[in-house]
Design an enzyme around this catalytic site. Structure first.
Site, mmCIF file in Angstrom:
data_model
loop_
_atom_site.group_PDB
_atom_site.id
_atom_site.type_symbol
_atom_site.label_atom_id
_atom_site.label_comp_id
_atom_site.label_asym_id
_atom_site.label_seq_id
_atom_site.Cartn_x
_atom_site.Cartn_y
_atom_site.Cartn_z
ATOM 1 N N TRP A 101 -6.314 4.170 1.630
ATOM 2 C CA TRP A 101 -5.265 3.149 1.788
ATOM 3 C C TRP A 101 -4.137 3.644 2.679
ATOM 4 O O TRP A 101 -3.575 2.889 3.470
ATOM 5 C CB TRP A 101 -4.739 2.689 0.432
ATOM 6 C CG TRP A 101 -5.797 2.012 -0.395
ATOM 7 C CD1 TRP A 101 -6.229 2.390 -1.639
ATOM 8 C CD2 TRP A 101 -6.573 0.850 -0.035
ATOM 9 N NE1 TRP A 101 -7.222 1.540 -2.059
ATOM 10 C CE2 TRP A 101 -7.454 0.597 -1.107
ATOM 11 C CE3 TRP A 101 -6.612 0.018 1.080
ATOM 12 C CZ2 TRP A 101 -8.360 -0.478 -1.099
ATOM 13 C CZ3 TRP A 101 -7.521 -1.046 1.093
ATOM 14 C CH2 TRP A 101 -8.371 -1.282 0.019
ATOM 15 N N ASP A 171 3.537 2.610 -0.941
ATOM 16 C CA ASP A 171 2.569 1.672 -1.514
ATOM 17 C C ASP A 171 2.333 2.158 -2.945
ATOM 18 O O ASP A 171 1.786 3.234 -3.151
ATOM 19 C CB ASP A 171 1.277 1.724 -0.684
ATOM 20 C CG ASP A 171 0.129 0.918 -1.283
ATOM 21 O OD1 ASP A 171 0.294 0.354 -2.382
ATOM 22 O OD2 ASP A 171 -0.942 0.857 -0.648
ATOM 23 N N LYS A 195 -3.843 -4.653 -9.364
ATOM 24 C CA LYS A 195 -4.256 -3.401 -9.979
ATOM 25 C C LYS A 195 -3.706 -3.293 -11.402
ATOM 26 O O LYS A 195 -4.445 -3.074 -12.325
ATOM 27 C CB LYS A 195 -3.789 -2.201 -9.138
ATOM 28 C CG LYS A 195 -4.244 -2.251 -7.687
ATOM 29 C CD LYS A 195 -5.757 -2.137 -7.529
ATOM 30 C CE LYS A 195 -6.293 -2.729 -6.235
ATOM 31 N NZ LYS A 195 -6.040 -1.959 -5.037
HETATM 32 C C1 LIG Z 1 -6.223 -2.036 -3.609
HETATM 33 C C2 LIG Z 1 -5.219 -1.335 -2.824
HETATM 34 C C3 LIG Z 1 -4.809 -1.801 -1.569
HETATM 35 C C4 LIG Z 1 -5.415 -3.009 -0.891
HETATM 36 O O1 LIG Z 1 -5.020 -4.167 -1.511
HETATM 37 P P1 LIG Z 1 -5.415 -5.607 -0.962
HETATM 38 O O2 LIG Z 1 -4.543 -6.490 -1.772
HETATM 39 O O3 LIG Z 1 -6.877 -5.792 -1.238
HETATM 40 O O4 LIG Z 1 -5.114 -5.659 0.485
HETATM 41 C C5 LIG Z 1 -3.813 -1.101 -0.920
HETATM 42 N N1 LIG Z 1 -3.250 -0.008 -1.461
HETATM 43 C C6 LIG Z 1 -3.625 0.471 -2.664
HETATM 44 C C7 LIG Z 1 -2.963 1.687 -3.215
HETATM 45 C C8 LIG Z 1 -4.618 -0.180 -3.378
HETATM 46 O O5 LIG Z 1 -4.993 0.308 -4.571
#
Ligand SMILES: *Cc1c(COP(=O)(O)O)cnc(C)c1O
Length: 360
Positions: A101, A171, A195
């Site tokens: 990511w 993030d 998540k």
């Molecule tokens: C799942 C995830 C993403 C991607 O998320 P989307 O909503 O599918 O674009 C980005 N960063 C992290 C840390 C993730 O776990």
């Protein structure tokens, strides 16, 4: 009705209480005679839902007044682009690569300016967090970017990088609301809620007000300017209404559970059950350097791909779903987010013990 133990990395398990409440309100939300899905986002009823969700989130995370909370859509992956578009004033930013990511965010940023790799743990399949206490951070960097909890690899920063005064952008998708955070250490933090918090389709951005401006990269779509959403309290256009409503319920559930200090306590207790077992097991082992382990995502292997496959299949039959590791790394991964009860982890460990006995 049979609920199984769902170890999915995302979209993931949600609190049963929240799902039941939402089910009870499905046809008639608080006497409106309609579902939240069916009502105008400009209605008084909905306004209360989104305002309360924000207020509860602010209370939970102790978000200072000078930070804005935005409810957006497009996936965390769209924010990979929004970040440089809004924050790369000098077209230069530093990225710490701790997994897929972070790497995707880094590659996206390269489209818009100069993205510099400050550190990486790619050399050991992202199984650790690099030392970020004294990075080479040049003065012209607009921000330093991290992925704080690496969903796929199961690592987490337990100390934030020393950004030498630069804005930290994080993030936090897979550790959002799993423990208290000091928001003031970040210029911006954001999470896709699927998540740990709610249904897919909502991203929450928490950003320091002075970083929001009209000064964005040329060609930034109106919908990707943070200012657009900040000026309109996340109601510039139709927001992901139903998803925000469920997030609001989860915020209330978290408050009722005792807030983020209590969640941290529970999450530590829960993760310990699994990590302790992995440390003593002769068959299974965790793949992450101990001091960098995540409380949310726990990858493990037997060391034998065939046996891994057998374990995943047998576990599924026994009611433990989604234990297969990410398609890029193999093995197993148990995601044990806020809504996974301790009993779920204990049951998994009991099952792993039995599997180990049977496969000596
Ligand atoms: C799942 C995830 C993403 C991607 O998320 P989307 O909503 O599918 O674009 C980005 N960063 C992290 C840390 C993730 O776990």
């Amino acid at each position: 009705m049979a609920r199984i133990y769902n170890f999915s990395a995302g979209p993931a398990v949600l609190p049963e209480e929240v799902l039941k409440e939402a089910a009870a309100e499905m046809l008639d939300y608080e006497g409106c005679g309609m579902s939240v899905m069916e009502m105008s986002h400009r209605s008084k009823v909905y306004d209360k839902i989104i305002k309360e969700a924000e207020a509860d989130l602010r209370e939970l995370m102790n978000i200072p007044e000078h930070y804005k909370v935005l409810f957006l859509q497009g996936g965390a992956s769209l924010i990979f682009a929004s970040v440089p578009m809004n924050l790369m004033k000098h077209k230069k930013a530093g990225y710490i690569i701790t997994g897929q990511w972070a790497k995707k965010a880094y590659q996206e940023a390269k489209i818009y300016g100069e993205a510099i790799e400050l550190a990486s743990s790619a050399d050991q399949t992202f199984s650790y967090i690099p030392d970020c206490s004294d990075l080479e951070i040049s003065d012209d960097l607009d921000y330093v970017y991290i992925c704080e909890n690496n969903t796929i690899y199961g690592t987490k920063y337990h100390t934030l990088p020393n950004t030498k005064g630069k804005i930290l952008v994080a993030d936090v998708s897979s550790c959002f609301l799993s423990e208290p955070v000091d928001v003031t250490k970040y210029g911006m933090l954001y999470a896709g809620v699927q998540k740990n918090v709610g249904p897919a389709g909502v991203q929450i951005v928490i950003i320091r007000e002075d970083l929001i401006s009209d000064e964005v990269l040329p060609c930034t779509p109106t919908m990707m300017k943070f200012k657009t959403h900040a000026d309109n309290d996340s109601l510039y256009n139709t927001p992901p209404c139903y998803g925000i409503y469920i997030c609001g319920k989860v915020f209330r559930w978290l408050k009722a559970m005792g807030g983020l200090e209590e969640m941290k306590r529970r999450n530590e207790e829960k993760a310990k059950v699994l990590y302790d077992f992995l440390d003593e097991s002769k068959l299974f082992r965790g793949t992450v350097r101990k001091e960098d382990r995540s409380l949310m995502n726990v990858p493990f292997v037997t060391g034998n791909a065939e046996l891994d496959g057998l374990f995943v299949a047998e576990a599924k039959k026994a009611g433990f779903e989604n234990l297969k590791g990410h398609r890029t790394v193999g093995g197993m991964r148990a995601s044990i987010y806020n809504a996974m009860p301790k009993e779920g982890v204990e049951a998994l460990v009991a099952f792993m013990r039995k599997f180990e006995e049977e496969n000596k």
